[in-house]
Design a protein around this motif. Sequence first.
Motif, PDB file in Angstrom:
ATOM      1  N   TRP A  50      -3.278  -8.222   4.141  1.00  0.00           N
ATOM      2  CA  TRP A  50      -2.307  -9.069   3.451  1.00  0.00           C
ATOM      3  C   TRP A  50      -0.882  -8.635   3.757  1.00  0.00           C
ATOM      4  N   LEU A  51      -0.673  -7.341   4.007  1.00  0.00           N
ATOM      5  CA  LEU A  51       0.662  -6.859   4.357  1.00  0.00           C
ATOM      6  C   LEU A  51       1.161  -7.481   5.663  1.00  0.00           C
ATOM      7  N   ILE A  52       0.246  -7.835   6.544  1.00  0.00           N
ATOM      8  CA  ILE A  52       0.626  -8.509   7.789  1.00  0.00           C
ATOM      9  C   ILE A  52       1.279  -9.851   7.451  1.00  0.00           C
ATOM     10  N   VAL A  53       0.713 -10.557   6.478  1.00  0.00           N
ATOM     11  CA  VAL A  53       1.224 -11.865   6.068  1.00  0.00           C
ATOM     12  C   VAL A  53       2.471 -11.727   5.199  1.00  0.00           C
ATOM     13  N   SER A  54       2.384 -10.901   4.163  1.00  0.00           N
ATOM     14  CA  SER A  54       3.464 -10.835   3.168  1.00  0.00           C
ATOM     15  C   SER A  54       4.709 -10.101   3.664  1.00  0.00           C
ATOM     16  N   ASN A  55       4.511  -9.094   4.490  1.00  0.00           N
ATOM     17  CA  ASN A  55       5.649  -8.285   4.955  1.00  0.00           C
ATOM     18  C   ASN A  55       5.889  -8.412   6.451  1.00  0.00           C
ATOM     19  N   GLN A  56       5.172  -9.329   7.098  1.00  0.00           N
ATOM     20  CA  GLN A  56       5.291  -9.550   8.542  1.00  0.00           C
ATOM     21  C   GLN A  56       5.161  -8.232   9.329  1.00  0.00           C
ATOM     22  N   LEU A  57       4.168  -7.426   8.958  1.00  0.00           N
ATOM     23  CA  LEU A  57       3.914  -6.173   9.664  1.00  0.00           C
ATOM     24  C   LEU A  57       2.917  -6.395  10.786  1.00  0.00           C
ATOM     25  N   SER A  58       2.980  -5.559  11.792  1.00  0.00           N
ATOM     26  CA  SER A  58       1.954  -5.575  12.825  1.00  0.00           C
ATOM     27  C   SER A  58       0.685  -4.964  12.233  1.00  0.00           C
ATOM     28  N   LEU A  59      -0.432  -5.155  12.892  1.00  0.00           N
ATOM     29  CA  LEU A  59      -1.689  -4.588  12.427  1.00  0.00           C
ATOM     30  C   LEU A  59      -1.576  -3.071  12.326  1.00  0.00           C
ATOM     31  N   THR A  60      -0.962  -2.451  13.310  1.00  0.00           N
ATOM     32  CA  THR A  60      -0.794  -0.994  13.309  1.00  0.00           C
ATOM     33  C   THR A  60       0.062  -0.546  12.135  1.00  0.00           C
ATOM     34  N   ASN A  61       1.197  -1.205  11.920  1.00  0.00           N
ATOM     35  CA  ASN A  61       2.071  -0.831  10.807  1.00  0.00           C
ATOM     36  C   ASN A  61       1.417  -1.098   9.458  1.00  0.00           C
ATOM     37  N   ALA A  62       0.688  -2.185   9.355  1.00  0.00           N
ATOM     38  CA  ALA A  62      -0.018  -2.474   8.107  1.00  0.00           C
ATOM     39  C   ALA A  62      -1.040  -1.382   7.813  1.00  0.00           C
ATOM     40  N   PHE A  63      -1.729  -0.909   8.840  1.00  0.00           N
ATOM     41  CA  PHE A  63      -2.693   0.181   8.685  1.00  0.00           C
ATOM     42  C   PHE A  63      -1.972   1.464   8.271  1.00  0.00           C
ATOM     43  N   LEU A  64      -0.828   1.750   8.907  1.00  0.00           N
ATOM     44  CA  LEU A  64      -0.083   2.975   8.611  1.00  0.00           C
ATOM     45  C   LEU A  64       0.537   2.965   7.215  1.00  0.00           C
ATOM     46  N   VAL A  65       0.935   1.785   6.735  1.00  0.00           N
ATOM     47  CA  VAL A  65       1.584   1.663   5.422  1.00  0.00           C
ATOM     48  C   VAL A  65       0.570   1.391   4.312  1.00  0.00           C
ATOM     49  N   GLY A  66      -0.426   0.558   4.588  1.00  0.00           N
ATOM     50  CA  GLY A  66      -1.300   0.065   3.531  1.00  0.00           C
ATOM     51  C   GLY A  66      -2.685   0.647   3.471  1.00  0.00           C
ATOM     52  N   PHE A  67      -3.049   1.466   4.441  1.00  0.00           N
ATOM     53  CA  PHE A  67      -4.406   2.013   4.461  1.00  0.00           C
ATOM     54  C   PHE A  67      -4.385   3.534   4.506  1.00  0.00           C
ATOM     55  N   LEU A  68      -3.784   4.071   5.529  1.00  0.00           N
ATOM     56  CA  LEU A  68      -3.803   5.511   5.780  1.00  0.00           C
ATOM     57  C   LEU A  68      -3.309   6.362   4.604  1.00  0.00           C
ATOM     58  N   PRO A  69      -2.181   6.019   3.966  1.00  0.00           N
ATOM     59  CA  PRO A  69      -1.694   6.871   2.871  1.00  0.00           C
ATOM     60  C   PRO A  69      -2.624   6.919   1.659  1.00  0.00           C
ATOM     61  N   PHE A  70      -3.553   5.983   1.581  1.00  0.00           N
ATOM     62  CA  PHE A  70      -4.408   5.890   0.403  1.00  0.00           C
ATOM     63  C   PHE A  70      -5.793   6.499   0.599  1.00  0.00           C
ATOM     64  N   LEU A  71      -6.067   7.038   1.787  1.00  0.00           N
ATOM     65  CA  LEU A  71      -7.395   7.599   2.048  1.00  0.00           C
ATOM     66  C   LEU A  71      -7.676   8.851   1.218  1.00  0.00           C
TER      67      LEU A  71
END
Length: 183
Positions: free
Chosen positions: A132-153
């Motif tokens: 959803w961050l790709i849509v809402s914040n116009q992030l690339s898949l890589t950036n969405a993963f780095l911002v929205g997935f990795l920090p929460f593991l």
Amino acid sequence: MNSNKSLLSWILASQFAAILVVCSKITVPLGPIPLTGQTLAVGIIASLLTVRTGQKAIFLYLLLGLIWLPVFAGSSTSLAALFGPTAGYLWGFFVYVTLTAWWLEKRKKTIAALLTANLFGSILQLIMGSLWLIVSNQLSLTNAFLVGFLPFLIPGFIKLIMVVAIVQLIQQRVSLPLGSGTN
């Protein structure tokens, strides 16, 4: 008898939605997506309730926010949370609860089963939030993963351990009439 079971399901869903509201107030700012206690509550809901009752709890929680009650992390409400950067995570609660509760309904709730089911549910919820961050914040898949997935593991894994401990403790002390799975 069936109406009593339905009423009981809604009562349990309401109580667990209230727990989710309380846990949403535990918030650590972490960029556009805060670290919250919400997923701890979602894991508990998914592990203790049936699929339908768990979905009702998530529905009630989202409905409370939609009618402008400050139930979400950071006390945000309505459209800002449900369609902003956090929307994918919030709507992902349905996936988390559905998958986890469904999987646990078919098994004895051992520590391994609880960990496995919640791991898959939480990962899917994180993926939904990141996409959803790709849509809402116009992030690339890589950036969405780095911002929205990795920090929460790591925090997510800690919460998974907490979910298992809390669920095991509750199961030892309380028999939920609509709980999922075999105890």
